[in-house]
Design a protein around this motif. Structure first.
Motif, PDB file in Angstrom:
ATOM      1  N   VAL A   1      -2.934  -1.649   4.144  1.00 13.53           N
ATOM      2  CA  VAL A   1      -3.921  -2.042   3.326  1.00 13.53           C
ATOM      3  C   VAL A   1      -5.175  -2.066   4.114  1.00 13.53           C
ATOM      4  O   VAL A   1      -5.178  -2.475   5.233  1.00 13.53           O
TER       5      VAL A   1
ATOM      6  N   SER B   1       3.012  -1.559  -4.628  1.00 17.81           N
ATOM      7  CA  SER B   1       1.760  -1.119  -4.746  1.00 17.81           C
ATOM      8  C   SER B   1       1.240  -1.245  -6.143  1.00 17.81           C
ATOM      9  O   SER B   1       2.046  -1.667  -7.134  1.00 17.81           O
TER      10      SER B   1
ATOM     11  N   PHE C   1      -1.925  -6.991  -5.230  1.00 22.27           N
ATOM     12  CA  PHE C   1      -1.650  -7.994  -4.212  1.00 22.27           C
ATOM     13  C   PHE C   1      -2.106  -9.142  -4.351  1.00 22.27           C
ATOM     14  O   PHE C   1      -2.055  -9.983  -3.730  1.00 22.27           O
TER      15      PHE C   1
ATOM     16  N   GLY D   1       0.866  -1.259   0.076  1.00 18.23           N
ATOM     17  CA  GLY D   1       0.053   0.087   0.056  1.00 18.23           C
ATOM     18  C   GLY D   1       1.121   1.500  -0.056  1.00 18.23           C
ATOM     19  O   GLY D   1       0.589   2.384   0.636  1.00 18.23           O
TER      20      GLY D   1
ATOM     21  N   GLY E   1      -0.455   4.528  -0.974  1.00 14.83           N
ATOM     22  CA  GLY E   1      -1.822   5.156   0.025  1.00 14.83           C
ATOM     23  C   GLY E   1      -1.235   6.654   0.788  1.00 14.83           C
ATOM     24  O   GLY E   1      -0.092   6.823   0.848  1.00 14.83           O
TER      25      GLY E   1
END
Lengths: 517, 369
Positions: free
Chosen positions: A142, A65, A110, A32, A35
């Motif tokens: 995540v 990611s 993922f 992630g 993010g």
């Protein structure tokens, strides 16, 4: 019999240095990486650690990611984030140059097996070039629905080392929410421990990384004067407030499915309650501290079935103004259902049913769009047994209050009565204050800095353990279920006020009042 | 004192006061502020810091340095200027070191100046004693070389001190190191040295070489250490204080690595004698400061630590078979106020320094012999 990794003697040259403990270099993989949390908190925190010389040479950070970045593009992005959010901003060129050498990026979904192979390859490369020796930290920044698939791939590709077999460490950091209720929390934990052992799992509640929260333990257990009256004999009641002046911002979708009780009470507030009320641990060590904390949560009195409203209030803000600015009502916020019954405020009266705290009410409240952002604990002591002073006047002596300000303007104050100078004996409350900023000047490290460093060092004292999380949900679930099945809307309060009238009534019917923090 | 006195003091103005009623003058000063003032001034102190000076210039320097330091470590500052050779006299004044914190609040630390000449200097220690804030630790910062005379005066000034701060860059002989070592051994005053604080970045950078598990064992395999430090002369007849930082480094490395240093300063490790070489480089700035350190191991490999002044960092590299990236340590502030702040931020005596100082006194014999 399990094999144990050989103990490496501590570096004697570190004795007496500010950085007495420096972790062994490892590869920290952030799932992630594109993010918001990664940009605002994690990478700036890692940079600040490097800036303060707390990261070992060779520490490596790999962003994982979906967006298609090169290592170089990722580094530029990270630099921008550090310049914007790091405590030690602006970025220092010399520190950055070295820090950036340890930044890499692996693009991947993922759920894509090939991505994990690429990640594995990159990790092995770093072991060779950066001396990370197979040590791994996986940060799962995540949503929880991705936990199972990430854990499954990491385990399946042989990227998790079992500590029972010795060798380099593997650790996993999990962000809240740790589930939506008891069942989902158990499922998350089951997934986590199917790949990792419990001692490899670091559940982050960033409140525990705050200096003032840690100072709660120091205040209690490093000072001889407080512990003798830290009990039902001297304390009348305790108030906990976690107030936010902001609304749901861009988190409307998530928040509307959770509510303030899941978002704040289940984790941050119960962590504060358990640190406040726990018995002295036998050592300042992960399991000793967490054993005591979980005992407090276990001792929380259940909500009486059918009479939950006597001990719990929920509210939802309507339009108003906060800090002089107009604020919309909750139902007008982005991504919030127009008929939502989600609570943006909750106030609870708790009892910790044990020897120390029997019948001492703990009033806790958390809310959004309250007048200001503040987190505070106030301990209200029993009054003096006999009113010796102020006879014949309307002045009453006031109970002593010890207030611990967690944020902002961190500090501790003690309110007590003093004689007003003059010929007659009249009293007035005065306050004795300690402020971190006044006494220690320098800005304390960010909570994430402390927690990331503790993970690298393998110390889980400041992280939530599985049984803490599950016990908290087990206590809260019945109340949340009752609210969920209640067709009435939460009590309303105007943005910029301290919650609905029912919250005042909750405490006032006991002859007490909320302290204005 | 009136409210305007507080404003004047907060602005850094010195207010002359009768030395027999300094504490009362300070109380009057603070009483001048309104109780309901939203932007009230907060008084704060974590330390009592007594600076001992002998000249107007040293006095001004101490006042300026501690004023800056009080922003980070609030303190009651007492600057003493005592000159036994001057006419007998005594005077005092007060001022405040103030700075803004969040929310428009102002935090102030008090500063008291006491000037004494002739035999009046002996009245200073009891006066200082009476002005110390109770329950707060006391640091005495001795500016300049340690005195060889007026022992009673020195002893009585140090009597309440938890910490004695010196700067060994001003030491003119190894005997000064031995004196500090004796203070550590025989009194409850913990010595502290600004030169030792200067070394912290070198200690951090050197420690980073041995952080990697694979390199931890190398401490036992040190064969030779070479240090290059700045000097103000060509090397011959250099002032002793300029060598102390290098001496501290060598003593620290030996002590922490568990090497034996005999009374003549020779160092013995697990695999025999360890050679220390102290080289000097003529430079105009950072005189006495280490510029380069090289550690050679038994197997011929080496580690080097060097200062990159332009980039404000120290880099440590290991030349050998084990793959370890370069380690970078940010250079720390070397201003006197930075050093004092770092020292006062340590609530406890520096046990490593106490170990190192006695070894340094022994190793110094090799420098001067």
């Amino acid at each position: 019999m399990s094999a144990v990794a050989p103990t490496i003697e501590p570096n004697p040259l570190r004795e007496g240095l500010e950085q007495e403990r420096v972790p062994d270099a490892s590869c920290l993989v952030i799932f992630g990486a594109s993010g918001d949390l990664t940009h605002r908190k994690l990478l700036p925190a890692l940079y600040s650690l490097a800036h303060d010389g707390l990261l070992p040479a060779g520490q490596t950070i790999i962003g994982f990611s979906r967006p298609d970045y090169t290592d170089e593009a990722f580094r530029m992005d990270v630099r921008e984030a550090c310049n914007k959010y790091a405590r030690t901003r602006p970025v220092d060129d010399a520190v950055w140059e070295n820090f950036a050498k340890g930044l890499f990026y692996v693009r991947g979904d993922f759920t894509e097996p090939g991505a994990y192979l690429r990640l594995k390859q990159k990790l092995e490369e770093c072991d060779r070039s950066r001396g990370t020796g197979g040590r791994r930290i996986y940060y799962l920044a995540v949503p929880p629905n991705f936990f199972p698939v990430i854990c499954e791939f990491l385990g399946g590709e042989g990227m998790v080392n079992d500590p029972e077999r010795g060798g380099p460490f593997t650790r996993a950091i999990i962000e809240k929410p740790f589930g939506h209720d008891l069942e989902s929390a158990r499922e998350l934990n089951r997934v986590a421990v199917s790949t990792f052992r419990e001692r490899q799992v670091f559940r982050i509640d960033h409140y525990l990384g705050k200096e003032t929260v840690q100072n709660l333990l120091v205040l209690r257990f490093a000072n001889g004067i407080f512990e003798p009256f830290w009990n039902r004999q001297y304390i009348d009641h305790v108030q906990f407030t976690v107030a936010e002046s902001i609304g749901v911002e861009k988190r409307g979708g998530y928040f509307d499915s959770a509510g303030i009780t899941r978002d704040i009470v289940q984790n941050h507030l119960l962590q504060l309650v358990s640190l406040f009320a726990m018995e002295p641990p036998v050592a300042f060590e992960a399991n000793a501290v967490r054993d005591e904390k979980v005992k407090v949560i276990r001792a929380l009195r259940e909500f009486p079935k059918g009479r939950e409203h006597e001990l719990a209030v929920r509210g939802q803000y309507t339009a108003g103004s906060v800090l002089g600015e107009k604020a919309p009502g909750y139902l007008q916020e982005e991504n919030v259902k127009p008929n939502s019954r989600t609570e943006t405020f909750s106030a609870l009266k708790l009892f910790v049913d044990n020897w120390r705290w029997a019948d001492v009410p703990f009033y806790i409240r958390a809310g959004k769009r309250l007048p200001k952002r503040v987190t505070d604990i106030s301990i209200h002591f029993r009054p003096a047994p006999y009113p010796l002073f102020n006879k014949g006047t309307s002045v009453k002596t006031q109970p002593n209050v010890l207030a611990i300000r967690i944020q902002p303007d961190e500090g501790i104050s003690l309110k007590f009565d003093s004689k007003v100078p003059g010929p007659s004996v009249r009293t007035a409350p005065v306050s004795m204050e300690f402020r971190y900023a006044t006494s220690f000047g320098a800005e304390p490290p960010e909570a994430y800095e402390r927690l990331l460093l503790e993970t690298m060092l393998g110390d889980s004292t400041l992280f939530a353990r599985r049984d803490e999380v599950e016990t908290a949900w087990a206590w809260l679930d019945p109340l949340l279920n009752t609210w969920a099945s209640d067709s009435r809307p939460p009590d309303s309060y105007a943005a910029g006020t301290w919650g609905p009238e029912s919250a005042d009534a909750l405490i006032e019917r006991d002859g007490r009042k909320w302290r204005r923090p | 004192m009136s409210e305007s006195d507080l404003d004047r003091a907060a602005a850094g103005e010195e207010l002359p006061v009768d030395y027999t009623s300094i504490e009362k003058s300070l109380a009057d000063l603070w009483r001048g502020q309104k109780a309901d003032d939203e932007h009230a001034v907060t008084r704060a102190a974590l330390w009592n810091v007594v600076a001992h000076t002998t000249s107007t210039q040293e006095h001004a320097t101490a006042s300026e340095v501690l004023g800056r330091a009080s922003v980070t470590v609030p303190q009651r500052t007492i600057v003493v200027r005592a000159n036994p050779a001057a006419d007998p006299h005594m005077e005092s004044w007060i001022s405040a070191n103030c700075h803004m914190i969040g929310g428009g609040k102002q935090v102030c630390s008090e500063e008291i100046s006491i000037v004494a000449g002739g035999d009046r200097i002996h009245r200073v220690p009891p006066l200082v004693n009476a002005l110390l804030i109770p329950d707060m630790p006391v640091a005495v910062w001795w500016i300049g070389d340690l005195p060889g005379e007026h022992e009673n005066y020195v002893e009585s000034l140090l009597e309440p001190a938890d910490r004695l701060i010196v700067d060994s860059v001003h030491f003119d002989a190894p005997a000064d190191l031995a004196l500090i070592s004796r203070i550590a051994e025989r009194t409850t005053t913990a010595p502290a040295d600004l030169n030792w604080v200067r070394l912290e970045e070198w200690r951090t950078a050197t420690a980073s070489v041995f952080d990697a598990p694979a390199l931890r064992g190398r401490l036992r395999a040190i064969r030779r250490v070479r240090l290059i430090a700045g000097t103000s002369t060509d090397g011959e007849g250099a002032f002793f204080g300029e060598s102390v930082e290098s001496l501290f480094f060598a003593s620290w490395l030996s002590t922490q690595a568990g090497h034996h240093v005999d009374r003549d300063g020779r160092v013995e490790g697990p695999s025999g004698q360890i050679e220390y070489r102290f080289d000097r480089r003529n430079q105009t700035t950072d005189v006495g400061g280490i510029a380069f350190a090289e550690i050679l191991f038994d197997d011929g490999t080496s580690a080097s630590i060097s200062r990159d002044r332009e980039r404000g960092i120290l880099t440590a590299n290991v030349d050998g078979t084990v793959s370890t990236p370069e380690s970078v340590t940010r250079a720390m502030g070397r201003g006197t106020d930075d050093l004092i702040v770092r020292m006062l931020k340590r609530p406890e005596a520096d046990r490593v320094f106490v170990k190192v100082i006695s070894v340094a006194a022994r190793m110094a014999k090799r420098l001067v012999s």
